[in-house]
Design a protein around this motif. Structure first.
Motif, PDB file in Angstrom:
ATOM      1  N   ALA A 189      68.800 105.454  15.968  1.00 60.67           N
ATOM      2  CA  ALA A 189      67.341 105.878  16.449  1.00 60.67           C
ATOM      3  C   ALA A 189      67.175 105.498  17.988  1.00 60.67           C
ATOM      4  O   ALA A 189      66.531 106.417  18.812  1.00 60.67           O
ATOM      5  CB  ALA A 189      66.228 104.941  15.701  1.00 60.67           C
ATOM      6  N   CYS A 190      67.808 104.443  18.489  1.00 61.80           N
ATOM      7  CA  CYS A 190      67.810 104.346  19.950  1.00 61.80           C
ATOM      8  C   CYS A 190      68.523 105.372  20.623  1.00 61.80           C
ATOM      9  O   CYS A 190      68.071 105.639  21.886  1.00 61.80           O
ATOM     10  CB  CYS A 190      68.628 102.784  20.313  1.00 61.80           C
ATOM     11  N   VAL A 191      69.635 105.791  20.217  1.00 70.87           N
ATOM     12  CA  VAL A 191      70.153 106.937  20.724  1.00 70.87           C
ATOM     13  C   VAL A 191      69.344 108.646  20.962  1.00 70.87           C
ATOM     14  O   VAL A 191      69.328 108.917  21.904  1.00 70.87           O
ATOM     15  CB  VAL A 191      71.665 107.155  20.351  1.00 70.87           C
ATOM     16  N   SER A 192      68.867 108.438  19.695  1.00 71.08           N
ATOM     17  CA  SER A 192      68.008 109.714  19.664  1.00 71.08           C
ATOM     18  C   SER A 192      66.650 109.597  20.652  1.00 71.08           C
ATOM     19  O   SER A 192      66.424 110.628  21.008  1.00 71.08           O
ATOM     20  CB  SER A 192      67.620 109.809  18.208  1.00 71.08           C
ATOM     21  N   ALA A 193      66.275 108.375  20.595  1.00 69.43           N
ATOM     22  CA  ALA A 193      64.971 108.375  21.457  1.00 69.43           C
ATOM     23  C   ALA A 193      65.204 108.245  22.895  1.00 69.43           C
ATOM     24  O   ALA A 193      64.173 108.645  23.622  1.00 69.43           O
ATOM     25  CB  ALA A 193      64.310 106.923  21.123  1.00 69.43           C
ATOM     26  N   CYS A 194      66.486 107.818  23.302  1.00 64.11           N
ATOM     27  CA  CYS A 194      66.625 107.688  25.005  1.00 64.11           C
ATOM     28  C   CYS A 194      66.183 109.250  25.713  1.00 64.11           C
ATOM     29  O   CYS A 194      66.965 110.025  25.419  1.00 64.11           O
ATOM     30  CB  CYS A 194      67.954 107.270  25.171  1.00 64.11           C
ATOM     31  N   PRO A 195      65.308 109.163  26.602  1.00 63.22           N
ATOM     32  CA  PRO A 195      64.976 110.001  27.294  1.00 63.22           C
ATOM     33  C   PRO A 195      66.020 110.581  28.444  1.00 63.22           C
ATOM     34  O   PRO A 195      66.082 111.855  28.935  1.00 63.22           O
ATOM     35  CB  PRO A 195      63.574 110.072  27.862  1.00 63.22           C
ATOM     36  N   VAL A 196      66.966 109.781  28.753  1.00 60.25           N
ATOM     37  CA  VAL A 196      67.768 110.133  29.903  1.00 60.25           C
ATOM     38  C   VAL A 196      69.199 110.026  29.352  1.00 60.25           C
ATOM     39  O   VAL A 196      69.914 109.984  30.269  1.00 60.25           O
ATOM     40  CB  VAL A 196      67.452 109.218  31.117  1.00 60.25           C
ATOM     41  N   SER A 197      69.371 109.994  28.075  1.00 59.14           N
ATOM     42  CA  SER A 197      70.665 110.004  27.398  1.00 59.14           C
ATOM     43  C   SER A 197      71.500 108.806  28.227  1.00 59.14           C
ATOM     44  O   SER A 197      72.655 109.266  28.476  1.00 59.14           O
ATOM     45  CB  SER A 197      71.544 111.289  27.649  1.00 59.14           C
ATOM     46  N   ALA A 198      70.822 107.519  28.423  1.00 58.81           N
ATOM     47  CA  ALA A 198      71.839 106.473  28.689  1.00 58.81           C
ATOM     48  C   ALA A 198      72.537 105.764  27.539  1.00 58.81           C
ATOM     49  O   ALA A 198      73.143 104.890  27.734  1.00 58.81           O
ATOM     50  CB  ALA A 198      70.654 105.654  29.477  1.00 58.81           C
ATOM     51  N   ARG A 199      72.183 106.232  26.384  1.00 58.12           N
ATOM     52  CA  ARG A 199      72.910 105.615  25.220  1.00 58.12           C
ATOM     53  C   ARG A 199      73.728 106.739  24.625  1.00 58.12           C
ATOM     54  O   ARG A 199      73.252 107.755  24.273  1.00 58.12           O
ATOM     55  CB  ARG A 199      71.900 105.132  24.304  1.00 58.12           C
ATOM     56  N   HIS A 200      74.952 106.536  24.160  1.00 57.42           N
ATOM     57  CA  HIS A 200      75.858 107.537  23.405  1.00 57.42           C
ATOM     58  C   HIS A 200      76.549 106.569  22.273  1.00 57.42           C
ATOM     59  O   HIS A 200      76.610 105.356  22.396  1.00 57.42           O
ATOM     60  CB  HIS A 200      77.168 107.651  24.404  1.00 57.42           C
ATOM     61  N   PHE A 201      76.520 107.131  21.136  1.00 55.35           N
ATOM     62  CA  PHE A 201      76.845 106.892  20.001  1.00 55.35           C
ATOM     63  C   PHE A 201      78.152 107.631  19.499  1.00 55.35           C
ATOM     64  O   PHE A 201      78.357 108.713  19.645  1.00 55.35           O
ATOM     65  CB  PHE A 201      76.147 106.946  18.852  1.00 55.35           C
ATOM     66  N   GLY A 202      79.254 106.742  18.971  1.00 56.13           N
ATOM     67  CA  GLY A 202      80.372 107.446  18.559  1.00 56.13           C
ATOM     68  C   GLY A 202      81.397 106.557  18.064  1.00 56.13           C
ATOM     69  O   GLY A 202      81.258 105.263  17.840  1.00 56.13           O
ATOM     70  N   ASP A 203      82.929 106.985  17.938  1.00 56.85           N
ATOM     71  CA  ASP A 203      83.972 106.294  17.458  1.00 56.85           C
ATOM     72  C   ASP A 203      84.528 105.651  18.638  1.00 56.85           C
ATOM     73  O   ASP A 203      85.453 106.297  19.078  1.00 56.85           O
ATOM     74  CB  ASP A 203      84.604 106.885  16.387  1.00 56.85           C
ATOM     75  N   LEU A 204      84.391 104.289  18.833  1.00 57.08           N
ATOM     76  CA  LEU A 204      85.316 103.859  20.052  1.00 57.08           C
ATOM     77  C   LEU A 204      86.865 103.390  19.663  1.00 57.08           C
ATOM     78  O   LEU A 204      87.321 103.003  20.546  1.00 57.08           O
ATOM     79  CB  LEU A 204      84.425 102.633  20.486  1.00 57.08           C
ATOM     80  N   GLY A 205      87.110 103.717  18.336  1.00 56.25           N
ATOM     81  CA  GLY A 205      88.390 103.477  17.955  1.00 56.25           C
ATOM     82  C   GLY A 205      89.319 104.574  18.156  1.00 56.25           C
ATOM     83  O   GLY A 205      90.522 104.419  18.141  1.00 56.25           O
ATOM     84  N   ASP A 206      88.933 105.668  18.144  1.00 57.59           N
ATOM     85  CA  ASP A 206      89.598 106.831  18.428  1.00 57.59           C
ATOM     86  C   ASP A 206      89.611 107.201  20.062  1.00 57.59           C
ATOM     87  O   ASP A 206      88.348 107.838  20.556  1.00 57.59           O
ATOM     88  CB  ASP A 206      88.607 108.235  17.746  1.00 57.59           C
ATOM     89  N   PRO A 207      90.724 107.011  20.617  1.00 54.14           N
ATOM     90  CA  PRO A 207      90.804 107.166  22.057  1.00 54.14           C
ATOM     91  C   PRO A 207      90.454 108.448  22.573  1.00 54.14           C
ATOM     92  O   PRO A 207      90.553 109.095  23.577  1.00 54.14           O
ATOM     93  CB  PRO A 207      92.348 106.909  22.104  1.00 54.14           C
ATOM     94  N   ASN A 208      90.322 109.638  21.670  1.00 56.02           N
ATOM     95  CA  ASN A 208      90.304 110.924  22.086  1.00 56.02           C
ATOM     96  C   ASN A 208      88.780 111.300  21.981  1.00 56.02           C
ATOM     97  O   ASN A 208      88.164 112.581  22.008  1.00 56.02           O
ATOM     98  CB  ASN A 208      91.032 111.841  21.318  1.00 56.02           C
ATOM     99  N   SER A 209      87.954 110.419  21.309  1.00 57.58           N
ATOM    100  CA  SER A 209      86.564 110.697  21.142  1.00 57.58           C
ATOM    101  C   SER A 209      85.768 110.980  22.390  1.00 57.58           C
ATOM    102  O   SER A 209      86.153 110.410  23.554  1.00 57.58           O
ATOM    103  CB  SER A 209      85.616 109.711  20.292  1.00 57.58           C
ATOM    104  N   ASP A 210      84.606 111.556  22.642  1.00 56.86           N
ATOM    105  CA  ASP A 210      83.937 111.988  23.599  1.00 56.86           C
ATOM    106  C   ASP A 210      83.389 110.591  24.259  1.00 56.86           C
ATOM    107  O   ASP A 210      83.743 110.399  25.482  1.00 56.86           O
ATOM    108  CB  ASP A 210      82.376 112.659  23.521  1.00 56.86           C
TER     109      ASP A 210
END
Lengths: 317, 255
Positions: free
Chosen positions: B161-182
């Motif tokens: 929810a925090c990522v979805s709400a952030c109005p300036v895209s200061a929060r990113h969600f993803g897989d930090l275990g995958d070195p090729n993820s965005d």
């Protein structure tokens, strides 16, 4: 850290209870204590009473005391769980020894009873060590993760337990001068460790800063501009507790007076008096020592600083 | 036993950009809103409209001033669970109520097992856990485990929810275990860092540091005259200006 009464009573009273149980069983196993049935009864009642009081007090710190049994499951990683398991394991050999000593009139220095006594002593020590390690293993509280925390818990538990053993011996007219002497030395040693601990924490300004906590050291010094909330939250209630240095100094002196000075004077005086006079002095000696440890334990919490306070404007922790 | 998995298949987490966070607290409020009815609900408030309200939040936004004088800056700093690889909170838990999921690395609390001993909150240097005085159990960020796999939501909404709400895209969600993820790419590019790495808990979440301050003429494209009016930094004032007239005026006025 917030000094919760339940945890203060838990650590000090179970410490004394296991100290008394361990000392009594170990000394009986080596034939130093008489195998007197009534003495055994009094010793087990007093030590089990103190242990039960402390363990029950600890459940008042829980949000769900009814689920406390679940704390027995994670002994492979959690010191709190180890403490719970060891405290219950200790009841095995000690209750069996109590049965032999009190009901069967067996000699606690003879096999197999001596082995139950030695097992009780070992488990008692390990229980007090795990109590201390609950705190001494926490990295975010540098004043708890200190090499003198565990020795202080162990020595204070043994010394306060020893003073209660002295009370029982005087009460039954079985006093052993060497034991009173040894307990006095243990008490002195315990508080010397505590003094060294206080000296050490006063001179260590705290390794961690707000720059550390936020990782913003590369930007320069970090000051709180605006807190995330204007009222308290759980973190500030629990970890934000602070005590003025002046008050801490007074309480340390009070702890030393009650925990060390009083009991030593009274124990030495008791050794010079006949039986009932000695008994009359040994009781306040043991009581004062517990009061001193309660103050010391209150300070142990109140003076500890948690690194999470660095996010809330604390300068060092 | 409270065994922390040696490896997790994924390392789901957040990357928080301290350069662009504006400190609006939208993440904290959206988190509170979602999780008041989510996996670890309710997030109890006590006396919410009274003089001394108290409540459980998973996300707290601090604001700091970093640096001194003209080179100082305001840094808004959202603080929440970092879903550590070696979570101390899980290791100290005496009941096994706290656990780290082997499949995605999310650290959760089983509310039915928690005895409310609070030891996990003492063991966490990041203040990620808050005790709920009403339920008598510990509460913490779930990484919106009930959103990210929720097939009832639009795919774009399957983020915390925090990522979805952030109005300036200061929060990113993803897989930090995958070195090729965005998100891993972003961490590499911006030199994302761990909070208090010396504690050894190996946080999964990363923070992206503020970009270097742009005080100089040319950094911002502002005209030199405006720069000279800024009293913040004398070395970037008129005496170093490229305009000889300005330099002369500066020398004359400085006498």
């Amino acid at each position: 850290m917030h000094p919760a009464l339940s945890v203060i009573i838990f650590t000090s009273v179970t410490g004394a209870g296991y100290g008394l149980l361990g000392l009594m069983c170990a000394l009986a196993a080596f034939g130093i204590l008489p195998g007197n049935r009534l003495f055994g009864l009094a010793g087990f009642v007093l030590s089990f009473g103190a242990i039960a009081t402390g363990l029950i007090a600890s459940t008042f710190h829980l949000g769900h005391p009814g689920r406390a049994w679940r704390a027995l499951s994670q002994w492979r990683s959690s010191w709190l769980s180890r403490e719970a398991v060891l405290s219950i394991l200790t009841f095995g050999p000690s209750l069996w020894l109590a049965k032999g000593w009190i009901l069967d009139g067996a000699d606690p220095a003879a096999a197999p009873w001596r082995w139950y006594g030695l097992a009780t002593a070992a488990l008692s020590l390990l229980t007090v060590i795990s109590t201390a390690m609950i705190y001494a293993s926490l990295k975010p509280v540098p004043r708890w993760r200190h090499p003198l925390v565990m020795p202080a818990y162990l020595l204070l538990g043994l010394a306060t337990g020893g003073l209660w053993l002295n009370v029982l011996l005087h009460g039954f007219g079985l006093a052993i001068d060497d034991l009173a002497g040894a307990v006095t030395v243990a008490l002195l040693l315990a508080w010397l460790v505590k003094i060294a601990y206080w000296y050490s924490i006063d001179r260590a300004p705290g390794r961690y800063t707000a720059e550390h906590a936020t990782g913003l050291w590369s930007q320069g010094s970090v000051r709180q501009l605006e807190a995330p909330h204007v009222q308290d939250n759980y973190l500030l209630r629990e970890m934000g507790y602070q005590i003025a240095r002046r008050h801490a100094g007074r309480l340390r002196r009070l702890a030393l007076l009650a925990g060390l000075g009083g009991p030593i004077v009274l124990t030495i005086a008791a050794a010079l008096l006949p039986r009932w006079g000695a008994f009359a002095l040994s009781v306040p000696a043991a009581g004062l020592a517990i009061a001193g440890v309660l103050v010391e334990r209150w300070l142990f919490f109140a003076e500890a600083k948690h690194v999470v306070t660095l996010f809330y404007g604390a300068e060092r922790a | 036993m409270t065994s922390v998995p040696h490896r997790t298949a994924k390392k789901l987490g957040l990357v928080i950009d301290l350069d662009i966070c504006v400190g609006c607290h939208a993440c904290a409020v959206a988190c509170k809103e979602w999780n008041s009815g989510g996996h670890m609900a309710p997030l109890t408030d006590e006396n919410p409209y009274g003089a001394d309200p108290l409540g459980v939040w998973f996300n707290r936004v601090h604001t700091y001033e970093a640096g001194v004088g003209g080179n100082s800056r305001t840094v808004h700093f959202p603080r929440s669970c970092l879903h550590c690889e070696k979570p101390a909170c899980v290791e100290v838990c005496p009941t096994g109520a706290s656990y780290k999921r082997a499949e995605d690395g999310i650290v959760l609390v089983n509310e039915d097992l928690c005895i409310g001993c609070k030891l996990c909150s003492w063991a966490c240097p990041y203040g990620a856990r808050e005790y709920d005085y009403d339920s008598g159990t510990m509460k913490k960020c779930t990484l919106c485990v009930d959103r990210i796999y929720n097939e009832n939501l639009e795919e774009a909404e399957r983020v915390p929810a925090c990522v979805s709400a952030c109005p300036v895209s200061a929060r990113h969600f993803g897989d930090l275990g995958d070195p090729n993820s965005d998100i891993s790419e972003l961490v590499r590019e911006r030199e994302g860092y761990d909070l208090m790495p010396e504690m050894g808990f190996k946080p999964v979440n990363k923070y992206l540091p503020p970009r270097p301050r742009r005080n100089k003429v040319g950094d911002t494209g502002a005209p030199a005259a405006l720069d000279s009016a800024a009293p913040l930094s004398a070395t970037h004032g008129a005496e170093t200006s490229s305009n000889p007239l300005l330099r002369w005026v500066d020398r004359a006025l400085s006498r």
